[in-house]
Design a protein around this motif. Structure first.
Motif, PDB file in Angstrom:
ATOM      1  N   TYR A 216      17.625  16.919   4.950  1.00  0.00           N
ATOM      2  CA  TYR A 216      16.335  17.493   5.348  1.00  0.00           C
ATOM      3  C   TYR A 216      15.295  17.260   4.251  1.00  0.00           C
ATOM      4  CZ  TYR A 216      12.967  21.019   6.926  1.00  0.00           C
ATOM      5  OH  TYR A 216      11.824  21.665   7.343  1.00  0.00           O
ATOM      6  N   GLN A 217      15.680  17.498   2.991  1.00  0.00           N
ATOM      7  CA  GLN A 217      14.769  17.291   1.870  1.00  0.00           C
ATOM      8  C   GLN A 217      14.364  15.819   1.749  1.00  0.00           C
ATOM      9  OE1 GLN A 217      17.025  18.876  -1.378  1.00  0.00           O
ATOM     10  NE2 GLN A 217      16.533  21.018  -0.900  1.00  0.00           N
ATOM     11  N   MET A 218      15.324  14.918   1.975  1.00  0.00           N
ATOM     12  CA  MET A 218      15.019  13.484   1.908  1.00  0.00           C
ATOM     13  C   MET A 218      14.019  13.082   2.984  1.00  0.00           C
ATOM     14  SD  MET A 218      18.833  11.957   1.131  1.00  0.00           S
ATOM     15  CE  MET A 218      18.281  10.272   1.333  1.00  0.00           C
ATOM     16  N   ASN A 219      14.156  13.651   4.174  1.00  0.00           N
ATOM     17  CA  ASN A 219      13.214  13.341   5.249  1.00  0.00           C
ATOM     18  C   ASN A 219      11.813  13.849   4.923  1.00  0.00           C
ATOM     19  OD1 ASN A 219      14.458  12.037   7.817  1.00  0.00           O
ATOM     20  ND2 ASN A 219      16.000  13.516   7.183  1.00  0.00           N
ATOM     21  N   LEU A 220      11.730  15.046   4.328  1.00  0.00           N
ATOM     22  CA  LEU A 220      10.420  15.571   3.932  1.00  0.00           C
ATOM     23  C   LEU A 220       9.794  14.713   2.833  1.00  0.00           C
ATOM     24  CD1 LEU A 220      10.912  19.447   3.918  1.00  0.00           C
ATOM     25  CD2 LEU A 220      10.041  17.965   5.733  1.00  0.00           C
ATOM     26  N   GLN A 221      10.634  14.224   1.916  1.00  0.00           N
ATOM     27  CA  GLN A 221      10.130  13.327   0.875  1.00  0.00           C
ATOM     28  C   GLN A 221       9.621  12.025   1.482  1.00  0.00           C
ATOM     29  OE1 GLN A 221       9.738  14.029  -2.413  1.00  0.00           O
ATOM     30  NE2 GLN A 221       8.676  12.059  -2.514  1.00  0.00           N
ATOM     31  N   MET A 222      10.285  11.574   2.525  1.00  0.00           N
ATOM     32  CA  MET A 222       9.853  10.356   3.221  1.00  0.00           C
ATOM     33  C   MET A 222       8.498  10.565   3.888  1.00  0.00           C
ATOM     34  SD  MET A 222      12.040   8.200   6.038  1.00  0.00           S
ATOM     35  CE  MET A 222      11.405   6.681   6.757  1.00  0.00           C
ATOM     36  N   VAL A 223       8.281  11.746   4.447  1.00  0.00           N
ATOM     37  CA  VAL A 223       6.980  12.063   5.047  1.00  0.00           C
ATOM     38  C   VAL A 223       5.897  12.038   3.974  1.00  0.00           C
ATOM     39  CG1 VAL A 223       5.623  13.876   6.163  1.00  0.00           C
ATOM     40  CG2 VAL A 223       7.953  13.410   6.931  1.00  0.00           C
ATOM     41  N   LYS A 224       6.203  12.643   2.812  1.00  0.00           N
ATOM     42  CA  LYS A 224       5.238  12.690   1.712  1.00  0.00           C
ATOM     43  C   LYS A 224       4.912  11.293   1.209  1.00  0.00           C
ATOM     44  CE  LYS A 224       4.591  14.605  -2.919  1.00  0.00           C
ATOM     45  NZ  LYS A 224       5.204  15.432  -4.014  1.00  0.00           N
ATOM     46  N   THR A 225       5.950  10.459   1.036  1.00  0.00           N
ATOM     47  CA  THR A 225       5.747   9.097   0.543  1.00  0.00           C
ATOM     48  C   THR A 225       4.931   8.273   1.528  1.00  0.00           C
ATOM     49  OG1 THR A 225       7.845   9.185  -0.653  1.00  0.00           O
ATOM     50  CG2 THR A 225       6.903   7.006  -0.237  1.00  0.00           C
ATOM     51  N   THR A 226       5.240   8.404   2.811  1.00  0.00           N
ATOM     52  CA  THR A 226       4.497   7.674   3.842  1.00  0.00           C
ATOM     53  C   THR A 226       3.023   8.075   3.837  1.00  0.00           C
ATOM     54  OG1 THR A 226       6.470   7.528   5.244  1.00  0.00           O
ATOM     55  CG2 THR A 226       4.340   7.189   6.304  1.00  0.00           C
ATOM     56  N   ASP A 227       2.758   9.366   3.661  1.00  0.00           N
ATOM     57  CA  ASP A 227       1.382   9.847   3.613  1.00  0.00           C
ATOM     58  C   ASP A 227       0.645   9.284   2.400  1.00  0.00           C
ATOM     59  OD1 ASP A 227      -0.765  11.694   4.558  1.00  0.00           O
ATOM     60  OD2 ASP A 227      -0.378  12.672   2.632  1.00  0.00           O
ATOM     61  N   GLU A 228       1.339   9.232   1.253  1.00  0.00           N
ATOM     62  CA  GLU A 228       0.713   8.693   0.048  1.00  0.00           C
ATOM     63  C   GLU A 228       0.402   7.209   0.193  1.00  0.00           C
ATOM     64  OE1 GLU A 228       3.511   9.622  -2.971  1.00  0.00           O
ATOM     65  OE2 GLU A 228       2.880  11.723  -3.169  1.00  0.00           O
ATOM     66  N   VAL A 229       1.327   6.441   0.778  1.00  0.00           N
ATOM     67  CA  VAL A 229       1.104   5.008   0.981  1.00  0.00           C
ATOM     68  C   VAL A 229      -0.057   4.781   1.953  1.00  0.00           C
ATOM     69  CG1 VAL A 229       2.110   2.888   1.907  1.00  0.00           C
ATOM     70  CG2 VAL A 229       3.481   4.378   0.452  1.00  0.00           C
ATOM     71  N   THR A 230      -0.103   5.580   3.002  1.00  0.00           N
ATOM     72  CA  THR A 230      -1.192   5.456   3.977  1.00  0.00           C
ATOM     73  C   THR A 230      -2.545   5.736   3.329  1.00  0.00           C
ATOM     74  OG1 THR A 230       0.283   6.139   5.771  1.00  0.00           O
ATOM     75  CG2 THR A 230      -2.070   6.280   6.172  1.00  0.00           C
ATOM     76  N   ASN A 231      -2.605   6.754   2.494  1.00  0.00           N
ATOM     77  CA  ASN A 231      -3.861   7.095   1.788  1.00  0.00           C
ATOM     78  C   ASN A 231      -4.273   5.981   0.840  1.00  0.00           C
ATOM     79  OD1 ASN A 231      -4.101   9.558   3.089  1.00  0.00           O
ATOM     80  ND2 ASN A 231      -2.977  10.664   1.483  1.00  0.00           N
ATOM     81  N   THR A 232      -3.272   5.371   0.177  1.00  0.00           N
ATOM     82  CA  THR A 232      -3.573   4.273  -0.753  1.00  0.00           C
ATOM     83  C   THR A 232      -4.162   3.075  -0.006  1.00  0.00           C
ATOM     84  OG1 THR A 232      -1.792   4.952  -2.238  1.00  0.00           O
ATOM     85  CG2 THR A 232      -2.599   2.708  -2.458  1.00  0.00           C
ATOM     86  N   ILE A 233      -3.571   2.748   1.133  1.00  0.00           N
ATOM     87  CA  ILE A 233      -4.068   1.617   1.937  1.00  0.00           C
ATOM     88  C   ILE A 233      -5.466   1.901   2.447  1.00  0.00           C
ATOM     89  CG2 ILE A 233      -3.712   0.339   4.082  1.00  0.00           C
ATOM     90  CD1 ILE A 233      -0.707   0.683   3.655  1.00  0.00           C
ATOM     91  N   ASN A 234      -5.701   3.124   2.905  1.00  0.00           N
ATOM     92  CA  ASN A 234      -7.044   3.468   3.375  1.00  0.00           C
ATOM     93  C   ASN A 234      -8.064   3.403   2.267  1.00  0.00           C
ATOM     94  OD1 ASN A 234      -6.129   3.917   6.002  1.00  0.00           O
ATOM     95  ND2 ASN A 234      -5.723   6.091   5.633  1.00  0.00           N
ATOM     96  N   ALA A 235      -7.650   3.770   1.022  1.00  0.00           N
ATOM     97  CA  ALA A 235      -8.575   3.705  -0.120  1.00  0.00           C
ATOM     98  C   ALA A 235      -8.943   2.267  -0.453  1.00  0.00           C
ATOM     99  CB  ALA A 235      -7.962   4.407  -1.311  1.00  0.00           C
ATOM    100  N   LEU A 236      -7.967   1.342  -0.281  1.00  0.00           N
ATOM    101  CA  LEU A 236      -8.242  -0.072  -0.573  1.00  0.00           C
ATOM    102  C   LEU A 236      -9.259  -0.656   0.385  1.00  0.00           C
ATOM    103  CD1 LEU A 236      -4.617  -1.343  -1.319  1.00  0.00           C
ATOM    104  CD2 LEU A 236      -6.454  -0.945  -2.966  1.00  0.00           C
ATOM    105  N   ARG A 237      -9.279  -0.131   1.601  1.00  0.00           N
ATOM    106  CA  ARG A 237     -10.238  -0.621   2.579  1.00  0.00           C
ATOM    107  C   ARG A 237     -11.670  -0.216   2.216  1.00  0.00           C
ATOM    108  NH1 ARG A 237      -7.086   0.826   8.253  1.00  0.00           N
ATOM    109  NH2 ARG A 237      -5.318  -0.597   7.936  1.00  0.00           N
TER     110      ARG A 237
END
Length: 237
Positions: A216-237
């Motif tokens: 469960y903790q690993m899945n929540l960490q995956m959600v957090k990581t995905t959100d961070e990567v998405t924010n980084t990509i949006n910032a590059l745009r």
């Protein structure tokens, strides 16, 4: 990104449902006749990545897994003596049959903690902890003129137990694939003055709980990581 986020979300939801099953098992550790339940999981749709049409590849992406059901474990629990004449345990296969006078439904249980209930007409009924009538080997309630009369405890066997509906209170209702109940002829398997304990394996449930918490903790960490990567990509745009 949508795939990783969805996989993590379904994974967290699946582990939460698994934890519910584990918690229920642990809370019934001392419940007479209780049968533990184990979650059954199924993979959701997966598909090949970066492969030509019709070509197999090891690169897969999908939407995780889900818990499709919780199967009951009908293995024998430990039988312990109580010294009470109205306590019964089944050593081996079989169930006690219970009749609900309100709904006229029959359910089956391994909990043999019975008692006598005095009726309006002065007779006595052999009943379960839930107040249901205990059926004899003829499929009829044990209706006695006095508390000292003899009674008959029926033991019923199903050739296929898998899939029986758990309706709570350590009771089960058969479905079509379970077939018709068969009266057991093994009189030695019915033990008077004994009760069958819960078959919950405490150590195994604790291991499953720790395992489920970490996933469960690993899945929540995956959600957090995905959100961070998405924010980084949006910032590059």
């Amino acid at each position: 990104m949508n795939y990783s986020l969805y996989s993590a979300m379904t994974g967290a939801q699946t582990q939460q449902k698994r934890m519910d099953v584990i918690a229920n098992n642990l809370s019934n550790l001392s419940t007479t006749g209780f049968k533990s339940r184990q979650g059954a999981f199924s993979e959701l749709i997966y598909q090949n990545m970066n492969a030509a049409e019709g070509e197999d590849t090891r690169l897969l992406r999908g939407a995780g897994a889900r818990m499709v059901k919780a199967d009951s474990d009908f293995s024998q629990g430990v039988v312990t003596p109580t010294g009470m004449d109205l306590d019964y345990a089944i050593d081996g296969d079989g169930f006690f049959a219970l009749y609900d006078p309100l709904t006229e439904e029959i359910s089956y249980t391994r909990n043999g903690h019975f008692s006598l209930s005095e009726q309006v007409d002065g007779s006595f009924m052999l009943v379960s902890d839930t107040g249901k009538w205990v059926l004899n080997s003829q499929g009829q309630p044990n209706n006695m003129r006095s508390a000292e009369d003899d009674y008959d405890i029926g033991v019923y066997i199903f050739e296929q137990k898998n899939g029986m509906l758990n309706v709570g209170q350590s009771e089960f209702v058969p479905v079509e694939k379970n077939g018709q109940p068969i009266v057991s002829q093994d009189k030695e398997g019915l033990l008077q003055g004994y009760l069958e304990n819960s078959n919950v394996d405490f150590e195994r449930e604790i291991v499953h709980m720790i395992e489920s918490q970490r996933v469960y903790q690993m899945n929540l960490q995956m959600v957090k990581t995905t959100d961070e990567v998405t924010n980084t990509i949006n910032a590059l745009r």
